[in-house]
Enzyme design. Structure first.
Site, PDB file in Angstrom:
ATOM      1  N   TYR A  59       0.850  -1.205   0.000  1.00  0.00           N
ATOM      2  CA  TYR A  59       0.000   0.000   0.000  1.00  0.00           C
ATOM      3  C   TYR A  59       0.879   1.246   0.000  1.00  0.00           C
ATOM      4  O   TYR A  59       1.906   1.275   0.675  1.00  0.00           O
ATOM      5  CB  TYR A  59      -0.887   0.042   1.253  1.00  0.00           C
ATOM      6  CG  TYR A  59      -2.328  -0.260   0.932  1.00  0.00           C
ATOM      7  CD1 TYR A  59      -3.068   0.607   0.125  1.00  0.00           C
ATOM      8  CD2 TYR A  59      -2.945  -1.406   1.402  1.00  0.00           C
ATOM      9  CE1 TYR A  59      -4.375   0.337  -0.205  1.00  0.00           C
ATOM     10  CE2 TYR A  59      -4.265  -1.691   1.077  1.00  0.00           C
ATOM     11  CZ  TYR A  59      -4.978  -0.813   0.277  1.00  0.00           C
ATOM     12  OH  TYR A  59      -6.260  -1.086  -0.054  1.00  0.00           O
ATOM     13  N   GLU A  61      -0.668   4.848  -0.345  1.00  0.00           N
ATOM     14  CA  GLU A  61      -1.523   6.021  -0.606  1.00  0.00           C
ATOM     15  C   GLU A  61      -0.718   7.304  -0.401  1.00  0.00           C
ATOM     16  O   GLU A  61       0.116   7.385   0.498  1.00  0.00           O
ATOM     17  CB  GLU A  61      -2.732   6.000   0.326  1.00  0.00           C
ATOM     18  CG  GLU A  61      -3.776   5.008  -0.134  1.00  0.00           C
ATOM     19  CD  GLU A  61      -4.970   4.914   0.798  1.00  0.00           C
ATOM     20  OE1 GLU A  61      -5.095   5.740   1.711  1.00  0.00           O
ATOM     21  OE2 GLU A  61      -5.766   3.981   0.599  1.00  0.00           O
ATOM     22  N   ASP A 205      -7.331  13.757 -24.719  1.00  0.00           N
ATOM     23  CA  ASP A 205      -7.299  12.341 -24.351  1.00  0.00           C
ATOM     24  C   ASP A 205      -6.577  11.633 -25.495  1.00  0.00           C
ATOM     25  O   ASP A 205      -7.157  11.367 -26.551  1.00  0.00           O
ATOM     26  CB  ASP A 205      -8.733  11.839 -24.188  1.00  0.00           C
ATOM     27  CG  ASP A 205      -8.800  10.366 -23.819  1.00  0.00           C
ATOM     28  OD1 ASP A 205      -7.787   9.660 -24.006  1.00  0.00           O
ATOM     29  OD2 ASP A 205      -9.859   9.915 -23.369  1.00  0.00           O
ATOM     30  N   THR A 231      -4.231   6.255 -21.565  1.00  0.00           N
ATOM     31  CA  THR A 231      -3.990   4.927 -21.024  1.00  0.00           C
ATOM     32  C   THR A 231      -2.582   4.530 -21.459  1.00  0.00           C
ATOM     33  O   THR A 231      -1.967   5.196 -22.310  1.00  0.00           O
ATOM     34  CB  THR A 231      -4.990   3.893 -21.580  1.00  0.00           C
ATOM     35  OG1 THR A 231      -4.999   3.990 -23.002  1.00  0.00           O
ATOM     36  CG2 THR A 231      -6.386   4.126 -21.037  1.00  0.00           C
ATOM     37  N   LYS A 234      -2.504   0.864 -24.925  1.00  0.00           N
ATOM     38  CA  LYS A 234      -2.877   0.833 -26.347  1.00  0.00           C
ATOM     39  C   LYS A 234      -1.607   0.932 -27.206  1.00  0.00           C
ATOM     40  O   LYS A 234      -0.723   0.094 -27.090  1.00  0.00           O
ATOM     41  CB  LYS A 234      -3.896   1.932 -26.637  1.00  0.00           C
ATOM     42  CG  LYS A 234      -5.203   1.754 -25.829  1.00  0.00           C
ATOM     43  CD  LYS A 234      -6.258   2.734 -26.234  1.00  0.00           C
ATOM     44  CE  LYS A 234      -7.573   2.523 -25.508  1.00  0.00           C
ATOM     45  NZ  LYS A 234      -7.611   3.139 -24.171  1.00  0.00           N
ATOM     46  N   ARG A 240      -1.992  -2.246 -18.458  1.00  0.00           N
ATOM     47  CA  ARG A 240      -3.312  -1.647 -18.322  1.00  0.00           C
ATOM     48  C   ARG A 240      -3.242  -0.595 -17.229  1.00  0.00           C
ATOM     49  O   ARG A 240      -2.949  -0.911 -16.066  1.00  0.00           O
ATOM     50  CB  ARG A 240      -4.321  -2.731 -17.935  1.00  0.00           C
ATOM     51  CG  ARG A 240      -5.424  -2.878 -18.913  1.00  0.00           C
ATOM     52  CD  ARG A 240      -6.014  -4.235 -18.982  1.00  0.00           C
ATOM     53  NE  ARG A 240      -5.831  -4.664 -20.355  1.00  0.00           N
ATOM     54  CZ  ARG A 240      -6.484  -4.144 -21.384  1.00  0.00           C
ATOM     55  NH1 ARG A 240      -7.416  -3.218 -21.216  1.00  0.00           N
ATOM     56  NH2 ARG A 240      -6.238  -4.556 -22.607  1.00  0.00           N
TER      57      ARG A 240
HETATM   58  N1  DSN Z   1     -12.495   0.906 -25.033  1.00  0.00           N
HETATM   59  C1  DSN Z   1     -11.345   1.532 -25.616  1.00  0.00           C
HETATM   60  C2  DSN Z   1     -11.292   1.329 -27.079  1.00  0.00           C
HETATM   61  O1  DSN Z   1     -11.451   0.204 -27.497  1.00  0.00           O
HETATM   62  O2  DSN Z   1     -11.071   2.267 -27.826  1.00  0.00           O
HETATM   63  C3  DSN Z   1     -11.257   2.927 -25.243  1.00  0.00           C
HETATM   64  O3  DSN Z   1     -11.127   3.021 -23.863  1.00  0.00           O
END
Ligand code: DSN
Length: 423
Positions: A59, A61, A205, A231, A234, A240
């Protein structure tokens, strides 16, 4: 309850063979299928090692040197390294690497600068935007007034004059640039101009394109934006998780809204994996990867157009394309299913002004980040496009599906995934 030594030391297969088997099945699926989901990727083994590490036990925080738990001396260093690498990779003044997910990162920005009832302006979900950009069932749609922009009916690209008109009319506190299904480059400078002219703050984003940005294959939104969220899983090819970048001015606000605003304890195993991801994304090899992702998408787009598919906006500038399936008289729902049966994984996706329901759709979203990580290049993109055409031209023909499935498994085995990892 005491946990015996045997339990502590036993491998997963002994403790829970049912789950171990399903992980093995999924591994086999990943190895044998052609992965075209535009938001997916295969992470390097090192990133999985960090994410599967003993850091899950801790932990922490709070932020480095201001933690609410003892024993944080090592995990603080990990977090500091992740922060510094994120800042240097994207040229940001401040980074928060704790958000568990993209939606949480977006939430932290909204909470930092908007009050309930304020207005935000973002891209419509059915024209490329994301749920957390104002969908009525998402917290954004429930808490804020949402104004939205889409794409021009003819060009199917963002009409920046129209965005400016809507911004002047709706006077949003935050304008969101960035999308989940937009195949063209985004003019962040233009978005910033619109934000400045209308007294709004710009949040980009960049989740989908973060890897292209890191690798120099897409303009970096950071110098133009007050906030950048992303994120890591990707095109950036990390674990993740997510992060927020912002100017110094908003650093304390963002840190406060991430923790304790919308999260409790950070996932240190994910933060370590993000640090490794940022390190790899800063290396020249990653630039080559990002450029190849874009070249592969362009080649697949060209090949599909050659087979008579219509692509939204006429093509792609980034890692993804949206295929309008109407000329082939097939819906996105059916196309996704038959391609899956043929060993090609993709997702149905609404196209702009789609006459079909969101659960059916007229489109298919295809991306090249994952296949490029396997080492595939233009030749393979042409082969995959041919397979897609064969299957979608005869979606009810089991023999075509079977033959393509064998070819796709052969193609996959020529680009092995995680050779060093045993099933
Ligand atoms: N769900 C994602 C996508 O497939 O683009 C975006 O968060």
């Amino acid at each position: 309850m005491n946990v015996s030594n045997e339990t502590m030391e036993a491998p997963l297969g002994e403790i829970d063979p049912e789950i171990e088997k399903l992980i093995g099945d999924e591994f086999n699926r990943q190895r044998t299928h052609i992965e075209l989901i535009a938001s997916e990727n295969f992470v390097p083994r090192a990133i999985m090692e960090a994410q599967g590490s003993i850091l899950t036990n801790k932990y922490a925080e709070g932020y480095p040197h201001k933690k609410y738990y003892g024993g944080c001396e090592f995990v603080e260093q990990i977090e500091e390294i992740a922060i510094e690498r994120a800042k240097s990779l994207f040229g940001a003044e401040h980074a928060n690497v704790q958000p568990h997910a993209g939606t949480t990162a977006n939430q932290a920005v909204y909470f930092a600068v908007m009050n309930p009832g304020d207005t935000m302006l973002a891209m419509k979900l059915d024209q490329g935007g994301h749920l957390s950009h104002g969908h009525p069932l998402n917290f954004t749609g429930k808490i804020y007034k949402v104004a939205s922009y889409g794409v021009d009916r003819d060009t199917e690209t963002i009409d920046y004059d129209e965005v400016a008109r809507i911004a002047r009319e709706s006077r949003p506190k935050v304008i969101v640039a960035g999308a989940s299904a937009y195949p063209r480059t985004i003019d962040f400078g233009r978005f910033r101009k619109i934000a400045d002219e209308t007294g709004a703050l710009l949040m980009t984003d960049m989740a989908h394109i973060a890897g292209l940005v890191a690798g120099g294959a897409h303009e970096n939104p950071t110098p133009h934006s007050h906030f950048v969220t992303s994120t890591t899983q990707k095109s950036l090819r990390g674990p993740r998780g997510a992060f927020v970048l912002c100017t110094k001015e908003y650093a304390a606000d963002i840190d406060r809204t991430v923790f304790p605003g919308v999260q409790g304890g950070p996932l240190l195993q994910a933060i370590a994996a993000k640090a490794t991801c940022f390190k790899l994304a800063g290396e020249p090899e990653f630039g080559e990867y990002a450029r190849q992702v874009v070249k592969n998408a362009a080649e697949m787009a060209r090949a599909l157009q050659g087979y008579g598919f219509r692509l939204v906006s006429g093509g792609t500038d980034n890692h993804l394309m949206l295929v309008d399936l109407r000329p082939k008289n097939i819906t996105g729902k059916v196309a996704e299913r038959v391609l899956e049966e043929a060993g090609i994984t993709s997702n149905k996706n609404a196209i702009p002004f789609d006459p079909e329901k969101p659960a059916v759709t007229s489109g298919l979203r295809l991306g090249t980040a994952a296949v490029t990580s396997r080492g595939m290049k233009e030749n393979e993109m042409r082969e995959i496009a041919r397979a897609i055409d064969e299957v979608l031209s005869k979606p009810a023909d089991e023999s075509v599906i079977r033959a393509v499935r064998v070819r796709m498994a052969d193609l996959s085995s020529s680009f092995p995934l995680y050779k060093s990892i045993k099933e």
